[in-house]
Write an enzyme that holds these catalytic residues in place. Sequence first.
Site, PDB file in Angstrom:
ATOM      1  N   GLU A 291       1.090  -1.250  -0.140  1.00  0.00           N
ATOM      2  CA  GLU A 291       0.342  -0.202   0.011  1.00  0.00           C
ATOM      3  C   GLU A 291       0.459   1.454  -0.632  1.00  0.00           C
ATOM      4  OE1 GLU A 291      -4.057   0.612   2.225  1.00  0.00           O
ATOM      5  OE2 GLU A 291      -3.093   0.808   3.349  1.00  0.00           O
ATOM      6  N   HIS A 312       7.129 -27.161   0.886  1.00  0.00           N
ATOM      7  CA  HIS A 312       5.827 -28.324   0.056  1.00  0.00           C
ATOM      8  C   HIS A 312       4.663 -27.973  -0.552  1.00  0.00           C
ATOM      9  CE1 HIS A 312       7.704 -31.330   2.884  1.00  0.00           C
ATOM     10  NE2 HIS A 312       7.844 -30.467   4.063  1.00  0.00           N
ATOM     11  N   LYS A 426     -13.794   1.536  -2.161  1.00  0.00           N
ATOM     12  CA  LYS A 426     -15.036   2.835  -1.046  1.00  0.00           C
ATOM     13  C   LYS A 426     -15.708   2.819  -1.394  1.00  0.00           C
ATOM     14  CE  LYS A 426     -10.655   2.317   1.865  1.00  0.00           C
ATOM     15  NZ  LYS A 426     -10.058   2.940   3.043  1.00  0.00           N
TER      16      LYS A 426
END
Length: 438
Positions: A291, A312, A426
Amino acid sequence: MEQTPGSTEPSFVQAIGECANGKLASGDIARRLSETRAVLARLGDQVRDGSLPHFTIPYRTDDLIEQAQVARAIVSTAEQVVLLGTGGSSLGPQAIAQLVQTPFSGAPGRPRLGFLDNLDPAGLAAAMNASDLPNMHFLVASKSGTTAETIAQLLVVIDALEDAGYRRDAIGRHFTVVTEPKDSLLRQIGQHFGARIIDHDPNLGGRYAVLSVIGMLPAMILGLDPIAFRRGAARVLEQNINAANPADAPAAVGAAISVAASDCGLSQTVMLGYGDRLEKLAAWWRQLWAESLGKQGKGTTPITAIGPVDQHSQLQLYLDGPDDKLFTVIDLATKGRGTVIRPDLADDPSLSFLAGRRIGDVVAAQARATGDTLVQFNRPVRRLTIPRYDEEALGGLFMHFTLETLIAADLLGVDPFDQPAVENGKQLTRQYLATGSY
């Protein structure tokens, strides 16, 4: 560029090996490192003049008095504390909680601290159905006081408390609000129900706020020492800004390596921590890096991994896939720690390498082996060893990665404190909810 391995300060080793594409060389790192001298000087000025709260908070104790009182009140009445918040309001506290909490145990004699940081209908419903409301307290954290996810969670909590027969004043005793000192929906809700409200510094962005009330109040609820967190942060801050040369400033070295790697086409940066307690620290770093730096077509994509399990699930790609990553391998100096594997239970010849070893020995060997293997495959690697992982060490790590991010932002020419691109999403969310068009 290597610190003393026995110290608690972050200990970086310079990038090992060059990019397989032949573009990342020690000279490129050195060039970027030389550019950090001016950046360190500016940061030092900001520390001395107190113009940036990121650098004054490590030296404060005045704000801890109120927080300690609130923490004591919560601990005296609650067996379970749930933090409602997302992003910077939650990831730092989660990293702090991992110092003393595991999926199977909490801090001795303290409420268990849980987190509702994502908004999911099934998950939130399950959490509320499993809640022991009379013995719960909710920390509600949003710097702006307008975070839709956090407010939605709080409204569901209030609804559940009302359904359980609680009146307005009793509901307010079950939650504490942390938000900046301005009129906002969250503050209004807190005031309506008479909840405790603690001010969030309006000049301290959420992803940089872990050493403030955002992280220190949860730390005190868990019985951890907030002064130790800040002391560790202050030590790392001073180590970097007082360094005679950038090569002696670990955050400058880390930023130079990261930006030089980006210059040569490495578009991703992987934090591979060996230890469960590093998982949320890596998540906190991922938001900070993404950010703060992902702007104007710049920045690198942060990837988190935890060892040994992600050997893995990801290591094959790292070794044999695209050469587009810088690696930071972190270990907690686990050699000699943990339960001993009894020799009589590992008496099969194929298990002889485990007989008599401690679990920490296995992890330490895997951490070294992974780093060495990445180097053998000509992947650029830096290593960080944390000999003692406690409040002071974690506070130092918070400051180290904050400084590394700020220095990298300066080298890239971006503003590390804004996040303009996310605001559109937003706004559209609110629009779609208001019109029902979703």
